[in-house]
Design a protein around this motif. Structure first.
Motif, PDB file in Angstrom:
ATOM      1  N   MET A 222       0.856  -1.170   0.000  1.00 33.81           N
ATOM      2  CA  MET A 222       0.000   0.000   0.000  1.00 33.81           C
ATOM      3  C   MET A 222       0.899   1.228   0.000  1.00 33.81           C
ATOM      4  SD  MET A 222      -3.264   0.793   2.495  1.00 33.81           S
ATOM      5  CE  MET A 222      -2.584  -0.164   3.801  1.00 33.81           C
TER       6      MET A 222
ATOM      7  N   GLN B 255      -6.455   3.114   3.915  1.00 34.04           N
ATOM      8  CA  GLN B 255      -6.948   1.760   4.181  1.00 34.04           C
ATOM      9  C   GLN B 255      -8.243   1.494   3.418  1.00 34.04           C
ATOM     10  OE1 GLN B 255      -5.094  -0.324   5.712  1.00 34.04           O
ATOM     11  NE2 GLN B 255      -6.465  -2.032   5.968  1.00 34.04           N
TER      12      GLN B 255
ATOM     13  N   PHE C 271      -7.475   0.527  -0.233  1.00 34.15           N
ATOM     14  CA  PHE C 271      -6.708  -0.688  -0.480  1.00 34.15           C
ATOM     15  C   PHE C 271      -7.644  -1.830  -0.830  1.00 34.15           C
ATOM     16  CE2 PHE C 271      -4.750  -4.681   0.936  1.00 34.15           C
ATOM     17  CZ  PHE C 271      -3.676  -4.677   0.086  1.00 34.15           C
TER      18      PHE C 271
ATOM     19  N   PRO D  20      -7.283  -5.791  -1.826  1.00 31.05           N
ATOM     20  CA  PRO D  20      -6.313  -6.882  -1.934  1.00 31.05           C
ATOM     21  C   PRO D  20      -6.476  -7.670  -3.238  1.00 31.05           C
ATOM     22  CG  PRO D  20      -8.012  -7.438  -0.357  1.00 31.05           C
ATOM     23  CD  PRO D  20      -8.264  -6.023  -0.779  1.00 31.05           C
ATOM     24  N   THR D  21      -5.414  -8.279  -3.647  1.00 30.26           N
ATOM     25  CA  THR D  21      -5.423  -9.090  -4.858  1.00 30.26           C
ATOM     26  C   THR D  21      -6.380 -10.281  -4.732  1.00 30.26           C
ATOM     27  OG1 THR D  21      -4.059 -10.395  -6.369  1.00 30.26           O
ATOM     28  CG2 THR D  21      -3.414 -10.413  -4.051  1.00 30.26           C
TER      29      THR D  21
ATOM     30  N   TRP E 108      -2.521  -5.271 -12.160  1.00 31.23           N
ATOM     31  CA  TRP E 108      -2.916  -5.190 -10.754  1.00 31.23           C
ATOM     32  C   TRP E 108      -1.930  -4.445  -9.835  1.00 31.23           C
ATOM     33  CZ3 TRP E 108      -7.612  -6.217  -8.795  1.00 31.23           C
ATOM     34  CH2 TRP E 108      -7.742  -6.162  -7.412  1.00 31.23           C
TER      35      TRP E 108
ATOM     36  N   ARG F 150      -8.815  -1.504 -10.046  1.00 36.85           N
ATOM     37  CA  ARG F 150      -8.945  -2.778  -9.327  1.00 36.85           C
ATOM     38  C   ARG F 150     -10.411  -3.182  -9.210  1.00 36.85           C
ATOM     39  NH1 ARG F 150      -4.323  -3.282  -4.621  1.00 36.85           N
ATOM     40  NH2 ARG F 150      -2.575  -3.129  -6.068  1.00 36.85           N
TER      41      ARG F 150
END
Length: 65
Positions: A1, A7, A10, A12-13, A40, A48
């Motif tokens: 990040m 936060q 963000f 996640p993958t 990504w 994303r």
């Protein structure tokens, strides 16, 4: 990040560490294309989310053979 990424931003993958492409060049683990996988790491939250929308669409559409 990154430092500028909060936060809330963000995302996640979706990678589940099953990194194998099928005959349609989609990852059998996360259903991303090779291009989406490559994008990504540097993608912002909007991109994303678009990739995640693409995955949902792929998973909900019937297979056409």
């Amino acid at each position: 990040m990154s430092e500028t990424e909060t936060q809330e931003q963000f995302i996640p993958t979706p990678c589940v560490m099953i990194c194998t492409l099928d005959e349609n060049d989609l990852c059998i683990g996360c259903s991303r294309t090779l291009a989406e996988i490559g994008l990504w790491p540097d993608a912002d939250a909007n991109l994303r989310n678009q990739i995640l929308d693409n995955i949902r669409a792929r998973l909900s559409s019937p297979d056409i053979d």
